[in-house]
Each structure stands twice: as structure tokens, then as C-alpha cells.
Scaffold this active site. Structure first.
Site, PDB file in Angstrom:
ATOM      1  N   ASP A 130       0.828  -1.206   0.000  1.00 34.88           N
ATOM      2  CA  ASP A 130       0.000   0.000   0.000  1.00 34.88           C
ATOM      3  C   ASP A 130       0.861   1.254   0.000  1.00 34.88           C
ATOM      4  O   ASP A 130       0.498   2.268  -0.596  1.00 34.88           O
ATOM      5  CB  ASP A 130      -0.948  -0.008   1.203  1.00 34.88           C
ATOM      6  CG  ASP A 130      -2.083  -1.013   1.033  1.00 34.88           C
ATOM      7  OD1 ASP A 130      -2.737  -0.986  -0.018  1.00 34.88           O
ATOM      8  OD2 ASP A 130      -2.305  -1.825   1.940  1.00 34.88           O
ATOM      9  N   GLU A 161      -5.481   4.319   0.992  1.00 35.46           N
ATOM     10  CA  GLU A 161      -4.300   3.441   1.034  1.00 35.46           C
ATOM     11  C   GLU A 161      -3.573   3.588   2.369  1.00 35.46           C
ATOM     12  O   GLU A 161      -3.009   2.617   2.893  1.00 35.46           O
ATOM     13  CB  GLU A 161      -3.352   3.749  -0.126  1.00 35.46           C
ATOM     14  CG  GLU A 161      -3.922   3.541  -1.523  1.00 35.46           C
ATOM     15  CD  GLU A 161      -4.201   2.090  -1.866  1.00 35.46           C
ATOM     16  OE1 GLU A 161      -3.902   1.199  -1.051  1.00 35.46           O
ATOM     17  OE2 GLU A 161      -4.736   1.845  -2.969  1.00 35.46           O
ATOM     18  N   HIS A 164      -5.406   1.421   4.757  1.00 32.75           N
ATOM     19  CA  HIS A 164      -5.051   0.017   4.521  1.00 32.75           C
ATOM     20  C   HIS A 164      -3.714  -0.315   5.180  1.00 32.75           C
ATOM     21  O   HIS A 164      -3.574  -1.341   5.857  1.00 32.75           O
ATOM     22  CB  HIS A 164      -4.945  -0.273   3.017  1.00 32.75           C
ATOM     23  CG  HIS A 164      -6.237  -0.139   2.282  1.00 32.75           C
ATOM     24  ND1 HIS A 164      -6.332  -0.298   0.916  1.00 32.75           N
ATOM     25  CD2 HIS A 164      -7.493   0.137   2.714  1.00 32.75           C
ATOM     26  CE1 HIS A 164      -7.588  -0.127   0.545  1.00 32.75           C
ATOM     27  NE2 HIS A 164      -8.307   0.140   1.616  1.00 32.75           N
ATOM     28  N   TYR A 168      -3.066  -3.089   8.197  1.00 30.04           N
ATOM     29  CA  TYR A 168      -2.162  -4.242   8.130  1.00 30.04           C
ATOM     30  C   TYR A 168      -1.090  -4.164   9.215  1.00 30.04           C
ATOM     31  O   TYR A 168      -0.709  -5.183   9.802  1.00 30.04           O
ATOM     32  CB  TYR A 168      -1.523  -4.336   6.750  1.00 30.04           C
ATOM     33  CG  TYR A 168      -2.484  -4.775   5.672  1.00 30.04           C
ATOM     34  CD1 TYR A 168      -3.210  -5.958   5.805  1.00 30.04           C
ATOM     35  CD2 TYR A 168      -2.677  -4.010   4.523  1.00 30.04           C
ATOM     36  CE1 TYR A 168      -4.103  -6.364   4.829  1.00 30.04           C
ATOM     37  CE2 TYR A 168      -3.568  -4.417   3.536  1.00 30.04           C
ATOM     38  CZ  TYR A 168      -4.279  -5.588   3.696  1.00 30.04           C
ATOM     39  OH  TYR A 168      -5.163  -5.994   2.730  1.00 30.04           O
ATOM     40  N   GLU A 224      -2.911  -3.752  -8.324  1.00 26.56           N
ATOM     41  CA  GLU A 224      -4.094  -3.792  -7.465  1.00 26.56           C
ATOM     42  C   GLU A 224      -5.093  -4.869  -7.890  1.00 26.56           C
ATOM     43  O   GLU A 224      -5.881  -5.338  -7.066  1.00 26.56           O
ATOM     44  CB  GLU A 224      -4.764  -2.415  -7.452  1.00 26.56           C
ATOM     45  CG  GLU A 224      -3.853  -1.343  -6.859  1.00 26.56           C
ATOM     46  CD  GLU A 224      -4.534  -0.007  -6.663  1.00 26.56           C
ATOM     47  OE1 GLU A 224      -4.945   0.272  -5.524  1.00 26.56           O
ATOM     48  OE2 GLU A 224      -4.643   0.754  -7.637  1.00 26.56           O
ATOM     49  N   GLU A 258      -9.897  -1.896  -3.160  1.00 26.58           N
ATOM     50  CA  GLU A 258      -8.935  -2.158  -4.238  1.00 26.58           C
ATOM     51  C   GLU A 258      -9.649  -2.506  -5.545  1.00 26.58           C
ATOM     52  O   GLU A 258      -9.156  -2.191  -6.634  1.00 26.58           O
ATOM     53  CB  GLU A 258      -7.971  -3.279  -3.840  1.00 26.58           C
ATOM     54  CG  GLU A 258      -7.106  -2.974  -2.624  1.00 26.58           C
ATOM     55  CD  GLU A 258      -6.193  -1.767  -2.801  1.00 26.58           C
ATOM     56  OE1 GLU A 258      -6.167  -1.170  -3.904  1.00 26.58           O
ATOM     57  OE2 GLU A 258      -5.501  -1.404  -1.841  1.00 26.58           O
ATOM     58  N   HIS A 261     -10.457   0.783  -6.988  1.00 28.30           N
ATOM     59  CA  HIS A 261      -9.254   1.423  -7.542  1.00 28.30           C
ATOM     60  C   HIS A 261      -8.871   0.799  -8.886  1.00 28.30           C
ATOM     61  O   HIS A 261      -8.476   1.503  -9.820  1.00 28.30           O
ATOM     62  CB  HIS A 261      -8.088   1.287  -6.555  1.00 28.30           C
ATOM     63  CG  HIS A 261      -8.349   1.922  -5.234  1.00 28.30           C
ATOM     64  ND1 HIS A 261      -7.593   1.651  -4.102  1.00 28.30           N
ATOM     65  CD2 HIS A 261      -9.288   2.822  -4.841  1.00 28.30           C
ATOM     66  CE1 HIS A 261      -8.057   2.352  -3.083  1.00 28.30           C
ATOM     67  NE2 HIS A 261      -9.093   3.063  -3.506  1.00 28.30           N
TER      68      HIS A 261
END
EC number: 1.17.4.1
Length: 381
Positions: A130, A161, A164, A168, A224, A258, A261
Site C-alpha cells: 500500500d 491506502e 489500509h 495491516y 491492485e 482495491e 481502484h
């Protein structure tokens, strides 16, 4: 003094006594050094200008990349379809705090070593990826594209992003208690060759000054749409087994984002005047597919969590074909989706996962049109 004048003075002073002219000589040497630095700077600047003109020549007549006088103002809208993507992105906004990881640790501690190894490396890959996507958006795409509606989308994508990446990182921090292992995962690009290979492929497209915008747009649609697909599927496999509800919930949200995107990249590509040949698109997609198949069938095989490597390889081909069709190309692999649990997850164009999301995933009122906002006293209640 010019460089020639300095050199002439040096020749005249060559036979003179050192004490008498030592201070002059030092001054001359310093000035000569400055001039050499200036010359080197000019040469570097000229080379950079040549490179820039080479880049600009490739995309010179592309309307979407040309300066627009009104690019700083969004209304009146000129690209309603692009704007609709931006509004969808806004409507789907979420935060890390909305994801409950409270029940995940019980499942995590029951998993065997292979399963924990696989999931932790997948999360490490995602955390780094990301950041790479954002690097491209900040350095290249958001600077190159001049259409206001697209710049709005890219601006919001950067924020998403970031969420994201934070998600994570939080997952790694929650599951991995050992600080040394945690730090290794946070530096995955440097620590794991199989993750570095995927990262290097994406980074190469960011730094490539000769590649056209169309080529780079396709490449990051592949990042992506293909590089993430197998990893998403592996986490949805855990959901099918009833494991890790927090992880799988975040996976639903992120895969939906995603997918949006990826679809946006395809929409933008459809608006370009200078399109690539189908063969050139095939070359980029085949490259991405080969790397992703190697990643999940050899380097980090999905059989570690009980999935079938051959079917995963087939699934990656299915996803690639879906992307190719969106880009206006013929299917290359003609592979069917081998995973029934992945039907409707940001892949199948017939039933987009974004449209099937539960109501709490969407910000209230964002996608409502003006007619629906009207309050009618004569309406039936």
C-alpha cells in the site's frame, strides 16, 4: 572570470615563485573548482531536460495529461463517470477503529506454525504494498493527470491506502508478540526476497521515465487487480473456515476498495487517446501473473493453509482475464473461477461486491441524489 581566463593566468604564474603567488594560486584553484561544479550542474540539468522532453513527447498529445486552466475548480463537472467513482470512494470510507480484532487471538493461537507463517507474510506484503501504491500516486499519477475529477479520486485514494497500511500494521502488531519478528515483518521488502520481487516490479514502473502513462496505468491496475488477488482469496479462505473474524472483515473492506481502484484505472484507460496494442497489454499482464503465481505456489505456497496451489494458479489467471476484458482486450487464459467463495468479491463484473455491501459499510447520504433529498409533506408514511 571565465574558465579560459583562469587557465591563462595559471599558465602565466606557473614559473613564478610560490611564496609571492601562493595566495593568488589558491584563489584561482577555488574559483576553478566553483566553475567546474557549475559546469557539472549545467550538464546534469541539460540531461534532465532531455529526459523530461523525451517523457513529454510520449504523452504530448494526451488531453488528460495537458494543463487545464480550470483544473483547480471542480464545478461544473466535465467527467460525470469519473466523479461517480470519487463519490463511491467517499461513500465507502472506513477507519481502522471500526474493525474488532478482539476474537482473532483465540483463532491465531490455535493455528499451526505453517498457517501463522503464511498469514504473517501475507500481511507483511500488504503493509509494504500500500505504501508503494501511494508512492506512485504521490510522485507520478496525481501530478500527471490534470482532469479535476480524477485528481479528486487520487487524493481520496491516497487517504484510503494509508488506512489500509495502518490496518495491516495493526494486524501484525496484534498477532505477532515477538518484537524481533514484528520488526522483520515491518521491513518485509528488505527481509524477504519473494516480497522484494513483487515490490521491485511495482517500483520499477514508478521510476521508469520512458514508459508512457498508459503503460504505467496498466501496470498499477495489475498491481491492485492481480498482485493483491491471490492474497485476498487466501484470507477469504479463512473466512470460509470460520476463522479470524477481524482479519476477514478488514479483508472485505480492503478488497472492495482495491476493486474500486482497479476499476477506476480501467475507466481512466478507456478515456486515453493513445492506447497500447493488445500485445503490449498482454506482456504487462503476463509478467504480473507469472510473479503472482510464483509467489503463492512456490515462494509462499497456499497449501500451507490448506488451499490447492494449482487452483490458486488458475484463480490468478481468471482474475487476469477479468482485468483484460475491463481494459477492452480479449481473454488470454480463458480460465474459470475455481473458488466458489470468491464469486462476488470485487471480481465478478455481473455482481460487484461494492454494490452488495451491507449498509453500515457506506457513509450515510453520500450517494443520494438531489431528488431523494427532497422532503415531501404529501408522501405516504
Amino acid at each position: 572570470m571565465t574558465l579560459t581566463e583562469i587557465q591563462n593566468v595559471e599558465k602565466e604564474n606557473a614559473g613564478a615563485s610560490v611564496p609571492k603567488h601562493s595566495s593568488n594560486k589558491l584563489k584561482l584553484e577555488k574559483e576553478l573548482e566553483k566553475l567546474e561544479i557549475v559546469d557539472q550542474t549545467k550538464a546534469a540539468s541539460a540531461e534532465e531536460t532531455n529526459n523530461e522532453s523525451e517523457v513529454n513527447e510520449l504523452d504530448a498529445d494526451e488531453p488528460m495529461l495537458q494543463d487545464l486552466d480550470n483544473r483547480f475548480v471542480i464545478f461544473p463537472l466535465k467527467h460525470h463517470d469519473i466523479w461517480n467513482f470519487y463519490k463511491k470512494a467517499v461513500a465507502s470510507f472506513w477507519t481502522v477503529e471500526e474493525v474488532d480484532l478482539g476474537k482473532d487471538m483465540n483463532d491465531w493461537e490455535k493455528m499451526n506454525g505453517d498457517e501463522q507463517y503464511f498469514i504473517s507474510r501475507i500481511l507483511a506484503f500488504f503493509a509494504a504494498s500500500d505504501g508503494i501504491v501511494n508512492e506512485n500516486l504521490c510522485e507520478r499519477f496525481s501530478n500527471e493527470v490534470q482532469v479535476s475529477e480524477a485528481r479528486f479520486f487520487y487524493g481520496f485514494q491516497i487517504a484510503i491506502e494509508n488506512i489500509h497500511s495502518e490496518m495491516y500494521s495493526k494486524l501484525i502488531e496484534t498477532y505477532i508478540r515477538d518484537e524481533t519478528e514484528r520488526n522483520t515483518l515491518f521491513n518485509a521488502v528488505d527481509e524477504f526476497e519473494f516480497i522484494k520481487k513483487k515490490a521491485d516490479w511495482a517500483l520499477r514502473w514508478i521510476s521508469d521515465k520512458k514508459a508512457s502513462f498508459a503503460e504505467r496505468l496498466i501496470a498499477f491496475a495489475a498491481v491492485e487487480g492481480i498482485f493483491f488477488s491471490g492474497s485476498f482469496a487466501s484470507i477469504f479462505w479463512l473466512k470460509k473456515r470460520g476463522l479470524m473474524p477481524g482479519l476477514t472483515h478488514s479483508n472485505e473492506l480492503i478488497s472492495r476498495d482495491e476493486g474500486l481502484h482497479r476499476d477506476f484505472a480501467c475507466l481512466l484507460y478507456s478515456k486515453l487517446q493513445k492506447k497500447l496494442t493488445q500485445q503490449r497489454i498482454y506482456d504487462i499482464i503476463k509478467d504480473a501473473v507469472a510473479i503472482e503465481q510464483e509467489f503463492l505456489t512456490e515462494a509462499l505456497p497456499v497449501d500451507m493453509i490448506g488451499m490447492n496451489c494449482r487452483l490458486m494458479s488458475q484463480y490468478i489467471e481468471f482474475v487476469a482475464d477479468h482485468l483484460l476484458v475491463e481494459l477492452g482486450c480479449d481473454k488470454l487464459y480463458k480460465s474459470k473461477n475455481p473458488f466458489d467463495f470468491m464469486e462476488n468479491i470485487s471480481i465478478d463484473g455481473k455482481t460487484n461486491f461494492f454494490e452488495k455491501r451491507v449498509s453500515e459499510y457506506q457513509r450515510p447520504g453520500v450517494m443520494v441524489n438531489e431528488a431523494e433529498r427532497q422532503f415531501d409533506l404529501e408522501a405516504d408514511f
